[in-house]
Design a protein around this motif. Structure first.
Motif, PDB file in Angstrom:
ATOM      1  N   TYR A  65       0.945  -1.136  -0.096  1.00 36.67           N
ATOM      2  CA  TYR A  65      -0.161  -0.140  -0.048  1.00 36.67           C
ATOM      3  C   TYR A  65       0.892   1.190  -0.077  1.00 36.67           C
ATOM      4  O   TYR A  65       0.581   2.268  -0.836  1.00 36.67           O
ATOM      5  CB  TYR A  65      -0.856  -0.061   1.292  1.00 36.67           C
ATOM      6  N   ARG A  66       1.934   1.086   0.695  1.00 35.68           N
ATOM      7  CA  ARG A  66       2.848   2.299   0.814  1.00 35.68           C
ATOM      8  C   ARG A  66       3.604   2.839  -0.672  1.00 35.68           C
ATOM      9  O   ARG A  66       3.800   3.939  -0.779  1.00 35.68           O
ATOM     10  CB  ARG A  66       3.803   2.138   1.734  1.00 35.68           C
ATOM     11  N   GLY A  85      -3.332  10.109   1.560  1.00 36.10           N
ATOM     12  CA  GLY A  85      -4.495  10.498   0.840  1.00 36.10           C
ATOM     13  C   GLY A  85      -5.040  10.003  -0.257  1.00 36.10           C
ATOM     14  O   GLY A  85      -6.257  10.288  -0.517  1.00 36.10           O
ATOM     15  N   ASP A  86      -4.223   9.263  -0.759  1.00 34.18           N
ATOM     16  CA  ASP A  86      -5.014   8.458  -1.997  1.00 34.18           C
ATOM     17  C   ASP A  86      -6.087   7.270  -1.472  1.00 34.18           C
ATOM     18  O   ASP A  86      -6.172   6.906  -0.225  1.00 34.18           O
ATOM     19  CB  ASP A  86      -3.911   7.542  -2.692  1.00 34.18           C
ATOM     20  N   GLU A  87      -6.656   6.768  -2.297  1.00 34.00           N
ATOM     21  CA  GLU A  87      -7.768   5.677  -1.909  1.00 34.00           C
ATOM     22  C   GLU A  87      -7.654   4.189  -2.414  1.00 34.00           C
ATOM     23  O   GLU A  87      -7.188   4.078  -3.533  1.00 34.00           O
ATOM     24  CB  GLU A  87      -9.044   6.356  -2.432  1.00 34.00           C
ATOM     25  N   ILE A  88      -7.718   3.312  -1.598  1.00 37.55           N
ATOM     26  CA  ILE A  88      -7.811   1.658  -1.954  1.00 37.55           C
ATOM     27  C   ILE A  88      -9.135   1.204  -1.847  1.00 37.55           C
ATOM     28  O   ILE A  88      -9.969   1.781  -0.850  1.00 37.55           O
ATOM     29  CB  ILE A  88      -6.951   1.146  -0.850  1.00 37.55           C
ATOM     30  N   GLY A 119      -1.190   5.839   5.020  1.00 37.70           N
ATOM     31  CA  GLY A 119      -1.718   7.173   5.177  1.00 37.70           C
ATOM     32  C   GLY A 119      -2.882   7.321   4.020  1.00 37.70           C
ATOM     33  O   GLY A 119      -3.153   8.271   3.364  1.00 37.70           O
ATOM     34  N   VAL A 120      -3.301   6.099   3.803  1.00 39.57           N
ATOM     35  CA  VAL A 120      -4.496   6.069   2.502  1.00 39.57           C
ATOM     36  C   VAL A 120      -5.938   5.961   3.206  1.00 39.57           C
ATOM     37  O   VAL A 120      -6.023   5.508   4.404  1.00 39.57           O
ATOM     38  CB  VAL A 120      -4.105   4.720   1.817  1.00 39.57           C
ATOM     39  N   MET A 121      -6.807   6.494   2.161  1.00 41.88           N
ATOM     40  CA  MET A 121      -8.151   6.262   2.406  1.00 41.88           C
ATOM     41  C   MET A 121      -8.615   4.709   2.103  1.00 41.88           C
ATOM     42  O   MET A 121      -8.002   4.322   1.139  1.00 41.88           O
ATOM     43  CB  MET A 121      -9.046   7.387   1.561  1.00 41.88           C
ATOM     44  N   THR A 122      -9.450   4.183   2.823  1.00 39.10           N
ATOM     45  CA  THR A 122     -10.195   2.936   2.245  1.00 39.10           C
ATOM     46  C   THR A 122     -11.857   3.145   1.870  1.00 39.10           C
ATOM     47  O   THR A 122     -12.477   3.744   2.396  1.00 39.10           O
ATOM     48  CB  THR A 122     -10.132   1.929   3.296  1.00 39.10           C
ATOM     49  N   ARG A 123     -12.040   2.440   0.808  1.00 39.13           N
ATOM     50  CA  ARG A 123     -13.456   2.345   0.287  1.00 39.13           C
ATOM     51  C   ARG A 123     -13.797   1.063   0.010  1.00 39.13           C
ATOM     52  O   ARG A 123     -13.146   0.273  -0.648  1.00 39.13           O
ATOM     53  CB  ARG A 123     -13.543   3.400  -1.139  1.00 39.13           C
ATOM     54  N   THR A 124     -14.868   0.690   0.505  1.00 44.82           N
ATOM     55  CA  THR A 124     -15.386  -0.532   0.505  1.00 44.82           C
ATOM     56  C   THR A 124     -16.341  -1.127  -0.457  1.00 44.82           C
ATOM     57  O   THR A 124     -17.068  -0.322  -0.560  1.00 44.82           O
ATOM     58  CB  THR A 124     -15.720  -1.178   1.977  1.00 44.82           C
ATOM     59  N   HIS A 167     -10.951  18.016  -5.281  1.00 45.45           N
ATOM     60  CA  HIS A 167     -11.413  17.833  -4.018  1.00 45.45           C
ATOM     61  C   HIS A 167     -11.830  16.440  -3.491  1.00 45.45           C
ATOM     62  O   HIS A 167     -12.131  16.292  -2.364  1.00 45.45           O
ATOM     63  CB  HIS A 167     -12.831  18.446  -4.151  1.00 45.45           C
ATOM     64  N   MET A 168     -11.299  15.249  -4.392  1.00 48.05           N
ATOM     65  CA  MET A 168     -11.521  14.005  -3.920  1.00 48.05           C
ATOM     66  C   MET A 168     -10.247  13.349  -3.998  1.00 48.05           C
ATOM     67  O   MET A 168      -9.093  13.738  -4.683  1.00 48.05           O
ATOM     68  CB  MET A 168     -12.500  13.418  -5.187  1.00 48.05           C
ATOM     69  N   PRO A 169     -10.188  12.234  -3.145  1.00 51.78           N
ATOM     70  CA  PRO A 169      -9.027  11.375  -3.210  1.00 51.78           C
ATOM     71  C   PRO A 169      -8.768  10.696  -4.502  1.00 51.78           C
ATOM     72  O   PRO A 169      -9.684  10.458  -5.035  1.00 51.78           O
ATOM     73  CB  PRO A 169      -9.256  10.404  -2.001  1.00 51.78           C
ATOM     74  N   ARG A 170      -7.458  10.700  -4.690  1.00 52.02           N
ATOM     75  CA  ARG A 170      -6.975   9.857  -6.003  1.00 52.02           C
ATOM     76  C   ARG A 170      -7.309   8.437  -5.664  1.00 52.02           C
ATOM     77  O   ARG A 170      -6.717   7.926  -4.760  1.00 52.02           O
ATOM     78  CB  ARG A 170      -5.735  10.221  -6.500  1.00 52.02           C
ATOM     79  N   GLN A 171      -7.957   7.707  -6.565  1.00 53.62           N
ATOM     80  CA  GLN A 171      -8.072   6.090  -6.488  1.00 53.62           C
ATOM     81  C   GLN A 171      -6.783   5.480  -7.251  1.00 53.62           C
ATOM     82  O   GLN A 171      -6.607   5.739  -8.318  1.00 53.62           O
ATOM     83  CB  GLN A 171      -9.346   5.541  -7.062  1.00 53.62           C
ATOM     84  N   LYS A 172      -6.201   4.805  -6.483  1.00 53.17           N
ATOM     85  CA  LYS A 172      -4.686   4.181  -6.748  1.00 53.17           C
ATOM     86  C   LYS A 172      -4.586   2.999  -6.942  1.00 53.17           C
ATOM     87  O   LYS A 172      -3.848   2.025  -7.708  1.00 53.17           O
ATOM     88  CB  LYS A 172      -3.524   4.924  -5.908  1.00 53.17           C
TER      89      LYS A 172
END
Length: 354
Positions: A76-77, A83-86, A107-112, A135-140
């Motif tokens: 993940y790192r 600030g990016d999103e998983i 330091g990532v956001m998570t979206r389930t 304005h939104m996290p980048r999805q990586k």
């Protein structure tokens, strides 16, 4: 036998496949291991293990790490900036059982995603794609878990995995596989390690679960990816010296303990079949794909923690409560037919007396 000490060692431990112990052959391999300074690139046994896993997973390179959790968190790192999103399944190990590691370490956001038996579809990934916006996290990254632990040790369908990877790449995302129990998926499905890992940019296997090693996981990917992983291995405190001592166990396990995972799967099915007709217990033997059995004891009138406590105190059988009325039993190297029969009898007795 009735134990008065609830912390006593169980006669049969089905809590987790992390309870595996090194076999005599593995202990000899450890004793005989040729070693050197891993950080200087001088440990020949660790190098052989890394090369073997890279080849097994069809990747350019690999790195030996102290734990599977570190395999996930370093990945993940590397793949994400703060600030990016998983995107990952809602019951993923990395989300619930790695002490907030994705946020704390990467330091990532998570979206389930709410999956089906632990896996999800390309359409579900597409539904979560954010518009490009400052304005939104980048999805990586899309992270998948194979087998899916909290779904019951279930296996990702290969075509679904390929479709999910295609959707991720369409939107500029990488794909990571938490392969803690990938060897179980391989043995149960007949699909190779490389086929499962192929759609993924990074993937790893755990050595300390069904394979029976005392420690470690091996993370694989491109040469550039693994080079970055070495940096974070050091930063996260995972740097080792004469790691060949434990890497030797991994080499031995890959040569001797993979195919035997089929025995664990058979034991899990036998356990489920042994309690399917018990009043108050709901279990579906057909849902047992690998080495895990989830069973609901709501009909007995007691909670899963109490059922687990009685199993341990009264019968010296350790099975974990994972939900208020659901328990999880896990089979592994060292659990044999008599252990399964003993556990079945204990479960039946506790249910009858509830």
């Amino acid at each position: 036998m009735v134990s008065s000490n609830p912390t006593a060692q169980p006669r049969v431990n089905l809590h987790s496949d992390t309870a595996t112990r090194p076999t005599e052959g593995m202990r000899k391999a450890i004793y005989d291991a040729e070693v050197g300074d891993e950080q200087a690139g001088e440990d020949p046994t660790a190098i052989r293990l890394q090369e073997k896993v890279a080849e097994l997973l069809g990747k350019e390179a690999a790195v030996f790490l102290p734990s599977g959790t570190m395999c996930n968190e370093i990945s993940y790192r590397v793949w994400c900036d703060h600030g990016d999103e998983i995107i990952l399944e809602e019951n993923s190990h990395a989300l619930h059982y790695e002490v907030g590691g994705p946020g704390a370490l990467a330091g990532v956001m998570t979206r389930t995603i709410k999956g089906t038996k632990g896996w999800f579809t390309a359409d579900q990934v597409e539904a979560l794609i954010r518009p490009k916006s400052r304005h939104m996290p980048r999805q990586k990254l899309v992270s998948v878990e194979n087998t899916a632990n909290m779904a019951g040790g279930t296996i990702w369908p290969l075509d679904t995995l390929k479709d999910v990877a295609g959707a991720a790449r369409k939107h500029g995302m990488r794909v990571h596989m938490d392969g803690a129990r990938l060897p179980n998926a391989v043995v149960a499905s007949g699909i190779s390690f490389a086929e499962f890992a192929g759609p993924c940019d990074s993937a790893w296997i755990d050595l300390s679960k069904g394979l029976g090693c005392p420690i470690g996981g091996v993370l694989a990917g491109s040469k550039d990816f693994i080079e970055e992983c070495w940096r974070f291995k050091h930063q996260f405190g995972g740097a080792l010296r004469q790691s060949g001592i434990v890497a030797a166990a991994g080499l031995y396990a890959l040569d001797h303990h993979v195919e035997r995972l089929a025995d664990d799967h058979a034991h899990a099915r036998r356990l489920a079949e042994g309690i399917v007709d018990v009043d108050g217990i709901v279990v579906d033997p057909a849902s047992v794909e690998t080495n895990m059995v989830f069973f609901d004891i709501a009909g007995t009138g007691i909670t899963a923690p109490e059922f687990s406590r009685r199993l341990m105190v009264e019968h010296e059988v350790k099975i974990s409560a994972v939900q208020p009325t659901v328990l999880r039993a896990v089979t592994y190297l060292g659990i044999e037919d008599p252990d399964i029969e003993f556990a079945v009898a204990a479960i039946r007795q506790v249910a009858m007396e509830a």
